[in-house]
Write a protein that holds these residues in place. Sequence first.
Motif, PDB file in Angstrom:
ATOM      1  N   GLN A 187      -3.581   7.620  -5.605  1.00  0.00           N
ATOM      2  CA  GLN A 187      -4.228   6.305  -5.576  1.00  0.00           C
ATOM      3  C   GLN A 187      -3.201   5.193  -5.401  1.00  0.00           C
ATOM      4  OE1 GLN A 187      -7.686   5.821  -5.501  1.00  0.00           O
ATOM      5  NE2 GLN A 187      -6.927   3.846  -4.793  1.00  0.00           N
ATOM      6  N   ASP A 188      -2.079   5.300  -6.098  1.00  0.00           N
ATOM      7  CA  ASP A 188      -1.018   4.286  -5.975  1.00  0.00           C
ATOM      8  C   ASP A 188      -0.454   4.249  -4.552  1.00  0.00           C
ATOM      9  OD1 ASP A 188      -1.438   3.809  -8.654  1.00  0.00           O
ATOM     10  OD2 ASP A 188       0.500   4.594  -9.320  1.00  0.00           O
ATOM     11  N   LEU A 189      -0.299   5.424  -3.933  1.00  0.00           N
ATOM     12  CA  LEU A 189       0.178   5.471  -2.547  1.00  0.00           C
ATOM     13  C   LEU A 189      -0.820   4.792  -1.611  1.00  0.00           C
ATOM     14  CD1 LEU A 189       1.629   9.095  -2.380  1.00  0.00           C
ATOM     15  CD2 LEU A 189       2.923   6.968  -2.134  1.00  0.00           C
ATOM     16  N   LYS A 190      -2.105   5.104  -1.773  1.00  0.00           N
ATOM     17  CA  LYS A 190      -3.145   4.465  -0.952  1.00  0.00           C
ATOM     18  C   LYS A 190      -3.093   2.946  -1.111  1.00  0.00           C
ATOM     19  CE  LYS A 190      -6.675   8.093  -1.283  1.00  0.00           C
ATOM     20  NZ  LYS A 190      -8.027   8.406  -1.817  1.00  0.00           N
ATOM     21  N   ASP A 191      -3.090   2.499  -2.359  1.00  0.00           N
ATOM     22  CA  ASP A 191      -3.115   1.059  -2.643  1.00  0.00           C
ATOM     23  C   ASP A 191      -1.888   0.354  -2.088  1.00  0.00           C
ATOM     24  OD1 ASP A 191      -5.494   1.519  -3.995  1.00  0.00           O
ATOM     25  OD2 ASP A 191      -4.573   1.471  -5.987  1.00  0.00           O
ATOM     26  N   THR A 192      -0.726   0.963  -2.258  1.00  0.00           N
ATOM     27  CA  THR A 192       0.528   0.356  -1.799  1.00  0.00           C
ATOM     28  C   THR A 192       0.573   0.300  -0.277  1.00  0.00           C
ATOM     29  OG1 THR A 192       1.622   1.162  -3.794  1.00  0.00           O
ATOM     30  CG2 THR A 192       3.045   0.485  -1.964  1.00  0.00           C
ATOM     31  N   MET A 193       0.149   1.382   0.381  1.00  0.00           N
ATOM     32  CA  MET A 193       0.152   1.417   1.840  1.00  0.00           C
ATOM     33  C   MET A 193      -0.802   0.364   2.406  1.00  0.00           C
ATOM     34  SD  MET A 193      -0.588   4.632   4.370  1.00  0.00           S
ATOM     35  CE  MET A 193      -2.298   4.387   4.768  1.00  0.00           C
ATOM     36  N   LEU A 194      -1.997   0.285   1.871  1.00  0.00           N
ATOM     37  CA  LEU A 194      -2.978  -0.667   2.388  1.00  0.00           C
ATOM     38  C   LEU A 194      -2.590  -2.114   2.086  1.00  0.00           C
ATOM     39  CD1 LEU A 194      -6.250   1.308   1.634  1.00  0.00           C
ATOM     40  CD2 LEU A 194      -5.100   0.996   3.838  1.00  0.00           C
ATOM     41  N   ASP A 195      -1.975  -2.331   0.933  1.00  0.00           N
ATOM     42  CA  ASP A 195      -1.549  -3.679   0.571  1.00  0.00           C
ATOM     43  C   ASP A 195      -0.473  -4.207   1.519  1.00  0.00           C
ATOM     44  OD1 ASP A 195      -1.549  -5.936  -1.491  1.00  0.00           O
ATOM     45  OD2 ASP A 195       0.578  -5.343  -1.486  1.00  0.00           O
ATOM     46  N   ALA A 196       0.344  -3.308   2.053  1.00  0.00           N
ATOM     47  CA  ALA A 196       1.426  -3.721   2.954  1.00  0.00           C
ATOM     48  C   ALA A 196       0.877  -4.282   4.266  1.00  0.00           C
ATOM     49  CB  ALA A 196       2.356  -2.549   3.236  1.00  0.00           C
ATOM     50  N   ARG A 197      -0.322  -3.888   4.650  1.00  0.00           N
ATOM     51  CA  ARG A 197      -1.044  -4.365   5.841  1.00  0.00           C
ATOM     52  C   ARG A 197      -0.402  -3.988   7.177  1.00  0.00           C
ATOM     53  NH1 ARG A 197      -2.115  -8.900   2.439  1.00  0.00           N
ATOM     54  NH2 ARG A 197      -4.327  -8.936   1.918  1.00  0.00           N
ATOM     55  N   HIS A 198       0.789  -3.486   7.178  1.00  0.00           N
ATOM     56  CA  HIS A 198       1.448  -3.111   8.426  1.00  0.00           C
ATOM     57  C   HIS A 198       1.919  -1.661   8.388  1.00  0.00           C
ATOM     58  CE1 HIS A 198       4.683  -4.361   5.721  1.00  0.00           C
ATOM     59  NE2 HIS A 198       5.419  -3.465   6.349  1.00  0.00           N
ATOM     60  N   SER A 199       1.600  -0.979   7.313  1.00  0.00           N
ATOM     61  CA  SER A 199       2.094   0.378   7.120  1.00  0.00           C
ATOM     62  C   SER A 199       1.070   1.407   7.594  1.00  0.00           C
ATOM     63  CB  SER A 199       2.395   0.613   5.638  1.00  0.00           C
ATOM     64  OG  SER A 199       2.774   1.951   5.424  1.00  0.00           O
ATOM     65  N   THR A 200       1.566   2.453   8.256  1.00  0.00           N
ATOM     66  CA  THR A 200       0.712   3.566   8.664  1.00  0.00           C
ATOM     67  C   THR A 200       0.968   4.799   7.805  1.00  0.00           C
ATOM     68  OG1 THR A 200       2.328   4.149  10.361  1.00  0.00           O
ATOM     69  CG2 THR A 200       0.434   2.798  11.052  1.00  0.00           C
ATOM     70  N   GLY A 201       1.941   4.721   6.900  1.00  0.00           N
ATOM     71  CA  GLY A 201       2.222   5.858   6.034  1.00  0.00           C
ATOM     72  C   GLY A 201       3.196   5.499   4.934  1.00  0.00           C
ATOM     73  N   ILE A 202       3.154   6.302   3.880  1.00  0.00           N
ATOM     74  CA  ILE A 202       4.080   6.125   2.760  1.00  0.00           C
ATOM     75  C   ILE A 202       4.219   7.468   2.044  1.00  0.00           C
ATOM     76  CG2 ILE A 202       2.281   5.395   1.133  1.00  0.00           C
ATOM     77  CD1 ILE A 202       4.392   3.382  -0.019  1.00  0.00           C
ATOM     78  N   ALA A 203       5.379   7.693   1.477  1.00  0.00           N
ATOM     79  CA  ALA A 203       5.674   8.917   0.738  1.00  0.00           C
ATOM     80  C   ALA A 203       5.974   8.575  -0.717  1.00  0.00           C
ATOM     81  CB  ALA A 203       6.869   9.631   1.363  1.00  0.00           C
ATOM     82  N   ALA A 204       5.645   9.499  -1.617  1.00  0.00           N
ATOM     83  CA  ALA A 204       5.833   9.269  -3.045  1.00  0.00           C
ATOM     84  C   ALA A 204       7.260   8.836  -3.415  1.00  0.00           C
ATOM     85  CB  ALA A 204       5.404  10.494  -3.846  1.00  0.00           C
ATOM     86  N   PRO A 205       8.319   9.406  -2.810  1.00  0.00           N
ATOM     87  CA  PRO A 205       9.662   8.929  -3.175  1.00  0.00           C
ATOM     88  C   PRO A 205       9.869   7.430  -2.907  1.00  0.00           C
ATOM     89  CG  PRO A 205       9.829  11.053  -2.106  1.00  0.00           C
ATOM     90  CD  PRO A 205       8.395  10.596  -1.957  1.00  0.00           C
ATOM     91  N   GLN A 206       9.119   6.868  -1.959  1.00  0.00           N
ATOM     92  CA  GLN A 206       9.269   5.448  -1.670  1.00  0.00           C
ATOM     93  C   GLN A 206       8.770   4.564  -2.809  1.00  0.00           C
ATOM     94  OE1 GLN A 206       7.444   5.875   2.460  1.00  0.00           O
ATOM     95  NE2 GLN A 206       8.848   4.135   2.691  1.00  0.00           N
TER      96      GLN A 206
END
Length: 166
Positions: free
Chosen positions: A33-52
Amino acid sequence: MAVREVLKYPNDILKQDAADVIELTDEVKQIIQDLKDTMLDARHSTGIAAPQIGILKRIITIDASLNKKCKENHGFMVMINPEIIEHSGTITSREGCMSVPDFTGNVTRAERIVVNYFDENMQQNVLETSGFEAVLIQHETDHLNGMLFIDRVISKRTDLFRRKKY
Protein backbone atom coordinates in the motif's frame (compact mmCIF):
# COMPACT_ATOMS: atom_id res chain seq x y z
CA MET A 1 -2.71 6.65 2.75
CA ALA A 2 0.99 6.43 3.61
CA VAL A 3 3.25 8.33 1.26
CA ARG A 4 6.82 7.47 2.16
CA GLU A 5 10.01 9.43 1.58
CA VAL A 6 11.92 8.17 -1.47
CA LEU A 7 15.56 7.55 -0.65
CA LYS A 8 18.07 9.39 -2.82
CA TYR A 9 21.45 8.25 -4.12
CA PRO A 10 23.99 7.79 -2.46
CA ASN A 11 21.92 6.30 0.41
CA ASP A 12 23.52 2.93 1.30
CA ILE A 13 20.20 1.06 1.37
CA LEU A 14 19.86 1.60 -2.39
CA LYS A 15 23.02 -0.48 -2.95
CA GLN A 16 21.91 -3.52 -0.93
CA ASP A 17 20.16 -6.72 -2.01
CA ALA A 18 16.53 -7.08 -0.91
CA ALA A 19 15.24 -10.22 0.82
CA ASP A 20 12.61 -12.54 -0.62
CA VAL A 21 9.07 -12.25 0.70
CA ILE A 22 8.13 -15.61 2.21
CA GLU A 23 4.48 -15.02 3.11
CA LEU A 24 1.78 -12.40 2.78
CA THR A 25 1.71 -10.74 6.19
CA ASP A 26 0.06 -7.53 7.36
CA GLU A 27 3.50 -5.91 7.13
CA VAL A 28 3.86 -6.94 3.47
CA LYS A 29 0.34 -5.67 2.71
CA GLN A 30 1.26 -2.33 4.28
CA ILE A 31 4.48 -2.12 2.25
CA ILE A 32 2.47 -2.74 -0.93
CA GLN A 33 0.00 0.00 0.00
CA ASP A 34 2.83 2.41 0.84
CA LEU A 35 4.47 1.69 -2.53
CA LYS A 36 1.18 2.35 -4.36
CA ASP A 37 0.57 5.57 -2.45
CA THR A 38 4.12 6.85 -2.89
CA MET A 39 4.22 6.05 -6.61
CA LEU A 40 0.87 7.70 -7.31
CA ASP A 41 1.68 10.73 -5.17
CA ALA A 42 4.81 11.39 -7.25
CA ARG A 43 2.52 11.91 -10.30
CA HIS A 44 5.38 11.23 -12.72
CA SER A 45 6.42 7.78 -11.60
CA THR A 46 5.66 4.56 -13.48
CA GLY A 47 7.27 2.30 -10.89
CA ILE A 48 8.86 2.03 -7.48
CA ALA A 49 10.68 -0.67 -5.51
CA ALA A 50 10.57 -1.30 -1.76
CA PRO A 51 14.28 -0.43 -1.24
CA GLN A 52 13.50 3.07 -2.54
CA ILE A 53 11.35 3.63 0.56
CA GLY A 54 13.93 2.04 2.84
CA ILE A 55 12.53 -1.51 2.97
CA LEU A 56 14.79 -4.34 1.83
CA LYS A 57 12.02 -6.63 0.57
CA ARG A 58 11.62 -7.89 -3.02
CA ILE A 59 8.46 -5.95 -3.89
CA ILE A 60 7.83 -3.57 -6.79
CA THR A 61 4.80 -1.75 -8.13
CA ILE A 62 4.59 -0.65 -11.75
CA ASP A 63 2.09 0.96 -14.10
CA ALA A 64 3.38 1.32 -17.65
CA SER A 65 0.04 2.85 -18.70
CA LEU A 66 1.12 6.07 -16.95
CA ASN A 67 3.61 6.57 -19.80
CA LYS A 68 1.67 8.15 -22.67
CA LYS A 69 3.95 6.51 -25.25
CA CYS A 70 3.34 2.97 -23.92
CA LYS A 71 0.31 1.71 -25.81
CA GLU A 72 0.54 -2.00 -24.94
CA ASN A 73 0.86 -2.82 -21.25
CA HIS A 74 -0.72 -4.72 -18.39
CA GLY A 75 -1.70 -1.68 -16.29
CA PHE A 76 -1.00 -1.45 -12.59
CA MET A 77 0.82 -4.46 -11.15
CA VAL A 78 2.35 -5.54 -7.87
CA MET A 79 5.26 -7.94 -8.28
CA ILE A 80 6.63 -9.84 -5.31
CA ASN A 81 9.93 -11.71 -5.75
CA PRO A 82 10.10 -10.95 -9.49
CA GLU A 83 12.61 -13.02 -11.41
CA ILE A 84 13.39 -12.49 -15.07
CA ILE A 85 13.57 -16.00 -16.52
CA GLU A 86 13.98 -15.15 -20.22
CA HIS A 87 15.15 -12.15 -22.17
CA SER A 88 15.87 -11.33 -25.79
CA GLY A 89 16.74 -8.44 -28.03
CA THR A 90 18.08 -5.09 -26.92
CA ILE A 91 16.63 -1.64 -26.59
CA THR A 92 18.39 1.57 -25.60
CA SER A 93 16.31 4.27 -23.97
CA ARG A 94 16.57 7.26 -21.67
CA GLU A 95 15.83 6.38 -18.04
CA GLY A 96 15.24 8.44 -14.95
CA CYS A 97 14.59 7.53 -11.33
CA MET A 98 13.05 9.10 -8.25
CA SER A 99 16.16 8.01 -6.32
CA VAL A 100 18.44 9.87 -8.77
CA PRO A 101 16.24 12.92 -9.41
CA ASP A 102 18.82 15.21 -10.99
CA PHE A 103 19.91 12.94 -13.86
CA THR A 104 18.68 10.78 -16.73
CA GLY A 105 20.75 8.43 -18.82
CA ASN A 106 20.87 6.13 -21.82
CA VAL A 107 20.62 2.48 -20.77
CA THR A 108 20.58 -0.68 -22.88
CA ARG A 109 18.29 -3.45 -21.67
CA ALA A 110 16.48 -6.52 -23.00
CA GLU A 111 13.65 -5.59 -25.37
CA ARG A 112 11.51 -8.61 -24.42
CA ILE A 113 11.37 -10.43 -21.08
CA VAL A 114 9.50 -13.19 -19.34
CA VAL A 115 9.16 -12.61 -15.60
CA ASN A 116 8.05 -15.02 -12.88
CA TYR A 117 6.51 -13.29 -9.83
CA PHE A 118 3.86 -13.43 -7.13
CA ASP A 119 1.00 -10.91 -7.18
CA GLU A 120 -0.38 -9.09 -4.15
CA ASN A 121 -2.37 -12.21 -3.20
CA MET A 122 0.79 -14.37 -3.39
CA GLN A 123 -0.51 -16.09 -6.52
CA GLN A 124 2.33 -17.11 -8.84
CA ASN A 125 2.28 -15.57 -12.33
CA VAL A 126 4.40 -15.59 -15.45
CA LEU A 127 4.28 -12.52 -17.67
CA GLU A 128 5.76 -11.94 -21.11
CA THR A 129 6.18 -8.31 -22.09
CA SER A 130 8.26 -6.06 -24.29
CA GLY A 131 9.19 -2.46 -24.93
CA PHE A 132 8.70 0.15 -22.23
CA GLU A 133 6.97 -2.23 -19.81
CA ALA A 134 9.88 -4.70 -20.07
CA VAL A 135 12.38 -1.88 -19.47
CA LEU A 136 10.34 -0.69 -16.48
CA ILE A 137 10.33 -4.13 -14.87
CA GLN A 138 14.08 -4.48 -15.41
CA HIS A 139 14.68 -1.02 -13.92
CA GLU A 140 12.63 -1.78 -10.81
CA THR A 141 14.06 -5.29 -10.45
CA ASP A 142 17.55 -3.75 -10.48
CA HIS A 143 16.57 -1.83 -7.32
CA LEU A 144 15.96 -5.19 -5.61
CA ASN A 145 19.53 -6.19 -6.50
CA GLY A 146 21.17 -3.00 -5.23
CA MET A 147 21.58 -1.44 -8.67
CA LEU A 148 20.56 1.94 -10.05
CA PHE A 149 20.20 2.96 -13.68
CA ILE A 150 23.37 5.02 -13.34
CA ASP A 151 25.23 1.72 -12.80
CA ARG A 152 24.09 0.68 -16.29
CA VAL A 153 24.54 3.96 -18.18
CA ILE A 154 26.41 3.25 -21.38
CA SER A 155 29.00 6.01 -20.88
CA LYS A 156 29.00 8.27 -17.82
CA ARG A 157 30.76 10.89 -19.93
CA THR A 158 28.38 11.01 -22.91
CA ASP A 159 25.15 9.27 -21.81
CA LEU A 160 24.38 10.79 -18.40
CA PHE A 161 22.38 14.02 -18.54
CA ARG A 162 21.43 16.61 -15.96
CA ARG A 163 17.63 16.73 -15.80
CA LYS A 164 16.24 20.01 -17.12
CA LYS A 165 12.73 19.71 -15.66
CA TYR A 166 10.97 17.54 -13.11
